[in-house]
Motif scaffolding. Structure first.
Motif, PDB file in Angstrom:
ATOM      1  N   MET A 256       1.379  -1.534  -0.029  1.00 16.45           N
ATOM      2  CA  MET A 256       0.439   0.420  -0.370  1.00 16.45           C
ATOM      3  C   MET A 256       0.987   1.350   0.206  1.00 16.45           C
ATOM      4  N   VAL A 257       1.834   1.202   0.345  1.00 19.82           N
ATOM      5  CA  VAL A 257       2.802   2.787   0.955  1.00 19.82           C
ATOM      6  C   VAL A 257       3.496   2.441   0.010  1.00 19.82           C
ATOM      7  N   ALA A 258       3.897   1.273  -1.459  1.00 23.11           N
ATOM      8  CA  ALA A 258       4.044   1.326  -2.044  1.00 23.11           C
ATOM      9  C   ALA A 258       3.923   2.339  -3.250  1.00 23.11           C
ATOM     10  N   GLU A 259       2.084   1.543  -3.599  1.00 26.87           N
ATOM     11  CA  GLU A 259       1.014   2.140  -4.676  1.00 26.87           C
ATOM     12  C   GLU A 259       1.317   3.696  -4.084  1.00 26.87           C
ATOM     13  N   LEU A 260       1.058   4.166  -2.899  1.00 31.08           N
ATOM     14  CA  LEU A 260       1.101   5.523  -2.662  1.00 31.08           C
ATOM     15  C   LEU A 260       2.586   6.333  -3.108  1.00 31.08           C
ATOM     16  N   ARG A 261       3.426   5.835  -3.197  1.00 29.28           N
ATOM     17  CA  ARG A 261       5.174   6.338  -3.534  1.00 29.28           C
ATOM     18  C   ARG A 261       5.042   6.495  -5.281  1.00 29.28           C
ATOM     19  N   ARG A 262       3.861   5.566  -6.097  1.00 27.79           N
ATOM     20  CA  ARG A 262       3.590   6.043  -7.635  1.00 27.79           C
ATOM     21  C   ARG A 262       2.709   6.755  -8.019  1.00 27.79           C
ATOM     22  N   LEU A 263       1.862   7.749  -7.033  1.00 33.94           N
ATOM     23  CA  LEU A 263       1.087   8.825  -7.276  1.00 33.94           C
ATOM     24  C   LEU A 263       1.239   9.856  -7.541  1.00 33.94           C
ATOM     25  N   ASP A 264       1.522  10.997  -8.013  1.00 32.75           N
ATOM     26  CA  ASP A 264       1.927  12.176  -7.797  1.00 32.75           C
ATOM     27  C   ASP A 264       1.153  13.411  -6.737  1.00 32.75           C
ATOM     28  N   PRO A 265       1.565  13.625  -6.021  1.00 30.61           N
ATOM     29  CA  PRO A 265       0.200  14.642  -5.141  1.00 30.61           C
ATOM     30  C   PRO A 265      -0.022  16.187  -5.732  1.00 30.61           C
ATOM     31  N   LYS A 266       1.225  16.466  -6.267  1.00 31.38           N
ATOM     32  CA  LYS A 266       1.006  17.552  -7.754  1.00 31.38           C
ATOM     33  C   LYS A 266       0.556  17.194  -8.557  1.00 31.38           C
ATOM     34  N   PRO A 267      -0.499  17.286  -9.292  1.00 34.10           N
ATOM     35  CA  PRO A 267       0.183  16.257 -10.980  1.00 34.10           C
ATOM     36  C   PRO A 267       0.131  17.763 -11.342  1.00 34.10           C
ATOM     37  N   GLY A 268      -0.382  19.311 -10.677  1.00 32.70           N
ATOM     38  CA  GLY A 268      -0.015  20.616 -11.976  1.00 32.70           C
ATOM     39  C   GLY A 268       1.229  21.014 -11.817  1.00 32.70           C
ATOM     40  N   ALA A 269       2.350  20.029 -10.634  1.00 34.22           N
ATOM     41  CA  ALA A 269       3.775  21.063 -10.717  1.00 34.22           C
ATOM     42  C   ALA A 269       4.048  20.409 -11.613  1.00 34.22           C
ATOM     43  N   SER A 270       3.820  18.887 -12.257  1.00 37.98           N
ATOM     44  CA  SER A 270       4.818  18.679 -12.870  1.00 37.98           C
ATOM     45  C   SER A 270       4.784  18.774 -14.591  1.00 37.98           C
ATOM     46  N   PHE A 271       3.091  19.204 -14.600  1.00 38.18           N
ATOM     47  CA  PHE A 271       3.063  19.764 -15.938  1.00 38.18           C
ATOM     48  C   PHE A 271       3.706  20.661 -16.975  1.00 38.18           C
ATOM     49  N   ASP A 272       3.725  22.176 -16.149  1.00 36.76           N
ATOM     50  CA  ASP A 272       4.216  23.245 -16.325  1.00 36.76           C
ATOM     51  C   ASP A 272       5.991  23.468 -15.331  1.00 36.76           C
ATOM     52  N   ALA A 273       5.953  22.260 -15.261  1.00 38.86           N
ATOM     53  CA  ALA A 273       7.774  22.772 -15.001  1.00 38.86           C
ATOM     54  C   ALA A 273       8.252  22.955 -16.160  1.00 38.86           C
ATOM     55  N   PRO A 274       8.797  23.789 -15.515  1.00 32.37           N
ATOM     56  CA  PRO A 274      10.041  24.810 -16.881  1.00 32.37           C
ATOM     57  C   PRO A 274      11.163  23.320 -17.126  1.00 32.37           C
ATOM     58  N   PRO A 275      12.324  23.433 -17.703  1.00 31.73           N
ATOM     59  CA  PRO A 275      13.354  22.417 -17.934  1.00 31.73           C
ATOM     60  C   PRO A 275      14.053  23.096 -17.048  1.00 31.73           C
ATOM     61  N   ALA A 276      15.226  21.914 -16.216  1.00 36.89           N
ATOM     62  CA  ALA A 276      16.088  22.575 -15.938  1.00 36.89           C
ATOM     63  C   ALA A 276      17.481  22.806 -16.306  1.00 36.89           C
ATOM     64  N   PRO A 277      17.416  24.211 -15.923  1.00 36.26           N
ATOM     65  CA  PRO A 277      18.424  24.807 -16.390  1.00 36.26           C
ATOM     66  C   PRO A 277      19.871  23.987 -16.637  1.00 36.26           C
ATOM     67  N   THR A 278      20.494  23.959 -17.718  1.00 36.91           N
ATOM     68  CA  THR A 278      22.291  23.497 -17.700  1.00 36.91           C
ATOM     69  C   THR A 278      23.203  24.319 -17.359  1.00 36.91           C
ATOM     70  N   LEU A 279      23.969  23.634 -16.286  1.00 36.34           N
ATOM     71  CA  LEU A 279      25.230  23.982 -15.500  1.00 36.34           C
ATOM     72  C   LEU A 279      26.555  24.053 -16.523  1.00 36.34           C
ATOM     73  N   VAL A 280      26.882  26.002 -17.067  1.00 41.93           N
ATOM     74  CA  VAL A 280      27.859  25.869 -17.740  1.00 41.93           C
ATOM     75  C   VAL A 280      29.246  25.824 -16.687  1.00 41.93           C
ATOM     76  N   PRO A 281      30.161  24.792 -17.127  1.00 42.60           N
ATOM     77  CA  PRO A 281      30.881  25.406 -16.340  1.00 42.60           C
ATOM     78  C   PRO A 281      32.084  26.459 -16.926  1.00 42.60           C
ATOM     79  N   ASP A 282      32.493  27.208 -16.240  1.00 41.85           N
ATOM     80  CA  ASP A 282      33.659  28.585 -15.817  1.00 41.85           C
ATOM     81  C   ASP A 282      34.910  28.113 -16.370  1.00 41.85           C
ATOM     82  N   VAL A 283      35.001  26.376 -15.563  1.00 42.97           N
ATOM     83  CA  VAL A 283      36.952  26.217 -15.955  1.00 42.97           C
ATOM     84  C   VAL A 283      36.784  25.146 -16.218  1.00 42.97           C
TER      85      VAL A 283
END
Length: 491
Positions: A256-283
């Motif tokens: 039952m706990v594993a079933e809950l972990r497969r759910l999405d507690p914030k379904p709206g947040a992941s839909f409009d999530a912006p892409p993670a910015p790419t970290l460009v190294p300076d060195v």
């Protein structure tokens, strides 16, 4: 003592922060993105500046390779006209009718297809459609799901009140009073919209969001209902208490706990999530000859600008008034300062990064367990700079290493004394060791904070219990009691 006016001459030294000095300090602590934006503004503002378009030499610049054969030189048009040589046998005659000639290798003008009539997906259908945001996605489902004008009006208002996480915090009674309709009508529309994609939107709280997703998967039963009614017990990891409340055994509770972990507690947040910015190294850092390291600046993050000397000379000659000459002199001084500041910034970053690599050689060769304690003063004394300058250099800067890309601030950690008077240990290495101990523990042997302290002291690290508890909380590791409860239930 006589009183009266007196004229004195004194010499004093005073440090004045000019606007250019302030800007140089700001450039030093800015990221490569901020510096590039500032340089673009200066290129538009100052006509004496121009971008250096010359290619930077790469790591293989000094390597010699076999030259490629040069293509045959085409004869000059005038020489070809004066030549008495006849065209080759396979060449077309001069009086050929080109209207009847068809080249199978060249598609006809204006056609977008291929000559062999095979579809290569090179048309409009191969272009990717623009991604829709959450509200556009829900709006299309509203138009397809509701037929009456009243239902569409209620659904549009519910969509307008939706928060970024997908929750509906406004009660249905408040919405019904604002729209002048029945509360049951608003609730009916809201329940239908909860089954929209993504499932679980327009719910009042976390329990309702998880319940809707479980109902959609046909996994909502009385045991799951009891588990959702006692989510605070699950947050405390009181799995034995949840087994008694839900009336299930340890194996069913784990499922039952594993079933809950497969759910999405914030379904709206992941839909409009912006892409993670790419970290460009300076060195950039790589292995060099003789088992050493080569540290160099990333040419992609270095804005290169030059002063247009020719335009500067023409501007001085063409300047007629004193104001025009002063303007040209000011732009030349600003351009010279910018070029010098960018060069000094690059040299400072390279010098500090090279010293960090030299001091943290064990980390790059053997891992985080060999990370040495390091403070700003150690690097500042070695490179001959002030601590504040080193702090500005290491802010918003990253280095690409064989072990990954790290911020320069990562390598500065506090020291923890050794038990037998040996070398101090880095706090980051101690945190890594604590996490490794917790990950390796079994369900029958859960380590308490005192047990972790005893093991670390046996390894030569003099650490207090409250420090272990602070590091454990920073790593988001539960207490030994909570870990014992969690590991008592089979995964």
């Amino acid at each position: 003592m006589a009183l009266g006016p007196r004229l004195d001459l004194r010499q004093t030294q005073q440090l004045v922060m000019t606007p250019q000095l302030r800007q140089a300090i700001k450039l030093l602590q800015s990221s490569n993105i901020e510096v590039a934006a500032f340089v673009e503004e200066e290129l538009e503002r100052n006509p004496l500046l121009e971008r250096d378009e010359s290619t930077t030499p790469g790591p293989d610049a000094g390597r010699t390779t076999d030259p490629l054969p040069a293509p045959p030189e085409a004869p000059d048009a005038a020489e070809a006209a004066r030549s008495d040589a006849l065209p080759a046998e396979n060449a077309a005659p001069l009086d050929a009718e080109w209207d009847n000639v068809y080249d199978a290798g060249t598609p006809p003008m204006g056609s977008g297809g291929r000559s062999d009539f095979e579809d290569d997906l090179s048309g409009v259908e191969a272009m990717a459609a623009p991604e829709k945001n959450l509200r556009e996605h829900i709006g299309e489902q509203i138009r397809l799901s509701f037929a009456t004008a009243q239902e569409r009006m209620i659904a549009a208002n519910l969509l307008a009140l939706l928060d970024p996480a997908g929750r509906m915090s406004v009660p249905a009674a408040t919405i019904a009073a604002a729209l002048g309709c029945a509360e049951d009508a608003v609730e009916a529309v809201r329940q239908r919209m909860q089954r929209f994609d993504p499932v679980g939107m327009f719910c009042a709280d976390l329990r309702e969001c998880l319940m809707v997703q479980l109902q959609e998967r046909n996994r909502y039963d009385p045991a799951m209902a009891a588990l959702l009614d006692n989510l605070e017990m699950l947050a405390r990891r009181d799995l034995r208490g949840l087994q008694a409340v839900c009336g299930v055994d340890a194996e069913d509770m784990a499922e039952m706990v594993a079933e809950l972990r497969r759910l999405d507690p914030k379904p709206g947040a992941s839909f409009d999530a912006p892409p993670a910015p790419t970290l460009v190294p300076d060195v950039l850092m790589r292995r060099g000859p003789g088992d050493g390291w080569i540290v160099e600046l990333n040419p992609e993050t270095l804005p290169r600008v030059l002063i247009n000397r020719g335009f500067h000379g023409r501007a001085l000659v063409g300047a007629r008034t004193r104001e025009e000459k002063a303007w040209v002199a000011e732009k030349f001084q600003t351009a010279s300062w910018l070029v010098k500041s960018l060069e000094q910034r690059a040299n400072t970053i390279l010098k500090v990064a090279a010293e960090i690599v030299r001091r943290q050689d064990g980390f790059f060769r053997h891992g985080v367990a060999h990370l040495k304690p390091l403070i700003l003063r150690d690097v500042a004394e070695e490179v001959g700079m002030h601590e504040s300058t080193v702090s500005r250099v290491t802010s918003n800067k990253a280095i690409a290493t064989p072990r990954g890309t790290f911020e320069l601030k990562y390598f500065f950690t506090t020291a923890i004394a050794a038990t037998a008077g040996g070398d101090a240990v880095s706090a980051e290495a101690v945190r890594h060791r604590i996490k490794a101990m917790v990950d390796a523990e079994s369900a029958d042997d859960i380590l308490s904070d005192d047990a972790i302290v005893a093991r670390l002291r046996a390894e030569g690290v003099d650490i207090a219990r409250r420090t272990v508890a602070k590091y454990r909380d920073a790593l988001r590791i539960p207490s030994s009691v909570q870990r014992k409860r969690e590991k008592a239930v089979p995964a």
